[in-house]
Enzyme design. Structure first.
Site, mmCIF file in Angstrom:
data_model
loop_
_atom_site.group_PDB
_atom_site.id
_atom_site.type_symbol
_atom_site.label_atom_id
_atom_site.label_comp_id
_atom_site.label_asym_id
_atom_site.label_seq_id
_atom_site.Cartn_x
_atom_site.Cartn_y
_atom_site.Cartn_z
ATOM 1 C CB THR A 68 0.833 4.011 4.213
ATOM 2 O OG1 THR A 68 0.271 2.697 4.294
ATOM 3 C CG2 THR A 68 -0.260 5.016 3.938
ATOM 4 C CE LYS A 69 1.337 -1.345 5.331
ATOM 5 N NZ LYS A 69 0.115 -0.541 5.124
ATOM 6 C CG ASN A 70 9.181 0.435 4.960
ATOM 7 O OD1 ASN A 70 8.131 0.648 5.558
ATOM 8 N ND2 ASN A 70 10.347 0.357 5.574
ATOM 9 C CG HIS A 101 -1.873 1.087 1.319
ATOM 10 N ND1 HIS A 101 -1.599 2.268 1.990
ATOM 11 C CD2 HIS A 101 -3.136 1.224 0.832
ATOM 12 C CE1 HIS A 101 -2.639 3.066 1.913
ATOM 13 N NE2 HIS A 101 -3.585 2.465 1.217
ATOM 14 C CB ILE A 132 4.325 1.994 -2.377
ATOM 15 C CG1 ILE A 132 5.048 2.966 -3.327
ATOM 16 C CG2 ILE A 132 4.572 2.366 -0.921
ATOM 17 C CD1 ILE A 132 4.571 4.410 -3.232
#
Length: 382
Positions: free
Chosen positions: A180-182, A178, A184
């Site tokens: 918001t992850k490291n 997603h 994406i």
């Protein structure tokens, strides 16, 4: 306003998407899907991986693979995202909530054994903020009671328990890409199959319940409906975007760790004032997924968030305890989950993304520090 999150682009995402288009294969399981699979299997020595449309669908595949049936009990932490529970609720399971540790929001391994009954089928752990749960204790319990372990590693890419990559320890591991992850892909996820008995069936479930993948490899002369399944595999354009990120994972991780360390160094003095900073056990590494603070109570957390907003900093809270959610509250009859409720009331996340500048980091940390300095002055004046 310093926003909470900003997606980072390496510069090759659109180039690779165009390559996927020119290969005339933009549905699932194309060239870039295979590139991503190869990357994860080589870098982390995962047994088998399958890209999915999200971590949610990876969890749903895990629930199918362990043959979750109505009445089966699945132990999960209450302090987590709804998908961790919902994947098993969809199969008719009974959710049994565990509390978090007092030191960090991860599941309290010492709280687990008393929750196990003859109906327990699996323990689902969530590696909150990319910090490993006590997997030695969890796997020991699972072996003793013949239980499956599913790792919800949505936040845990490139993080380890001792020398083992998170997602590789339980029977199955689930990741998120997603925005918001490291690393994406906008949306996207991955299922890691560590138990080889699930490998063949996982591929069938992934391909809508058919043996289509085996057909395209030339292993069968036709494909047909073999099992339950759904459209769990993502478009190859999503995989193309993800692959551009994976090529730069070391650069991304180095920058995120630098930001995390800057936050920690600047805010460490505040930990003496009833403010909890992230706790990383000796067995865990830090993948710098987020930086959070735990305030002393809900009122302080609310006041801090409002103060930071006035200072141009968008900080946010996180999960609400699932056992107290609108969906589950009337169904819950278990013991009090004090730590889960504490994190629900008190945890606040600071802005965190690759392009956060040093001056912005200083603005955030100075705003946090000034809030607590102001609070101390008010207390002294009373």
């Amino acid at each position: 306003m310093i926003g909470f999150n900003k997606p980072y682009f390496t510069g090759k995402e659109t180039e690779y998407i165009i390559q996927a288009v020119t290969h005339e294969k933009i549905s699932g399981n194309g060239l870039f899907t295979r590139k991503c699979h190869d990357f994860f299997q080589k870098r982390y020595d995962f047994n088998k991986v399958l890209l999915t449309t999200s971590c949610t669908t990876a969890l749903e595949m895990a629930a199918i693979l362990i043959d979750t049936q109505p009445g089966d009990e699945i132990i999960i932490p209450s302090y987590t995202f709804v998908s961790t529970a919902n994947a098993f609720v969809l199969r008719g399971a009974t959710i049994v909530f565990a509390d978090s540790s007092a030191q960090n929001p991860n599941i309290d391994a010492s709280d687990l054994e008393k929750l196990i009954t003859s109906k327990t089928k699996a323990i689902v752990v969530v590696h909150y903020a990319g910090i490993a749960c006590d997997m030695a204790a969890v796997m020991k319990l699972a072996e003793r009671y013949n239980l499956f372990v599913v790792e919800d590693a949505a936040q845990a890419i490139d993080s380890y328990f001792e020398d083992k990559p998170l997602g590789s320890i339980g029977h199955l591991g689930c990741f998120s890409f997603h925005e918001t992850k490291n690393v994406i892909a906008g949306e996207g996820g991955m299922l890691v199959i560590n138990d080889k008995r699930f490998a063949e069936r996982a591929e069938i479930i992934w391909e809508k319940g058919t043996n289509r993948s085996a057909f395209f490899r030339g292993e069968v002369d036709k494909y047909t409906w073999m099992d339950v399944g759904s459209s769990f595999l993502p478009s190859d354009m999503i995989a193309a975007f993800l692959y551009a990120q994976l090529e730069n994972i070391d650069d991304i991780q180095n920058r995120r760790k630098e930001i995390w360390n800057n936050y920690h160094e600047a805010l460490l003095p505040l930990s003496e004032e009833n403010l909890l900073l992230p706790y990383i056990p000796a067995y865990a590494t830090n993948n710098a997924h987020m930086f959070y603070l735990v305030c002393s109570n809900l009122e302080e957390r609310t006041a801090l968030i409002n103060y930071l907003k006035q200072k141009g900093v968008h900080a946010i809270f996180h999960y609400l305890s699932l056992h107290k959610s609108a969906f589950f509250q009337s169904k819950y009859s278990g013991h009090a989950l004090d730590q889960a409720d504490r994190y629900s009331d008190c945890l606040v996340r600071l802005p965190f993304y690759y392009e956060l500048s040093q001056s912005q980091i200083r603005q955030v940390t100075e705003a946090v520090s000034s809030y607590f300095a102001r609070k101390t002055q008010i207390s002294l004046s009373l």
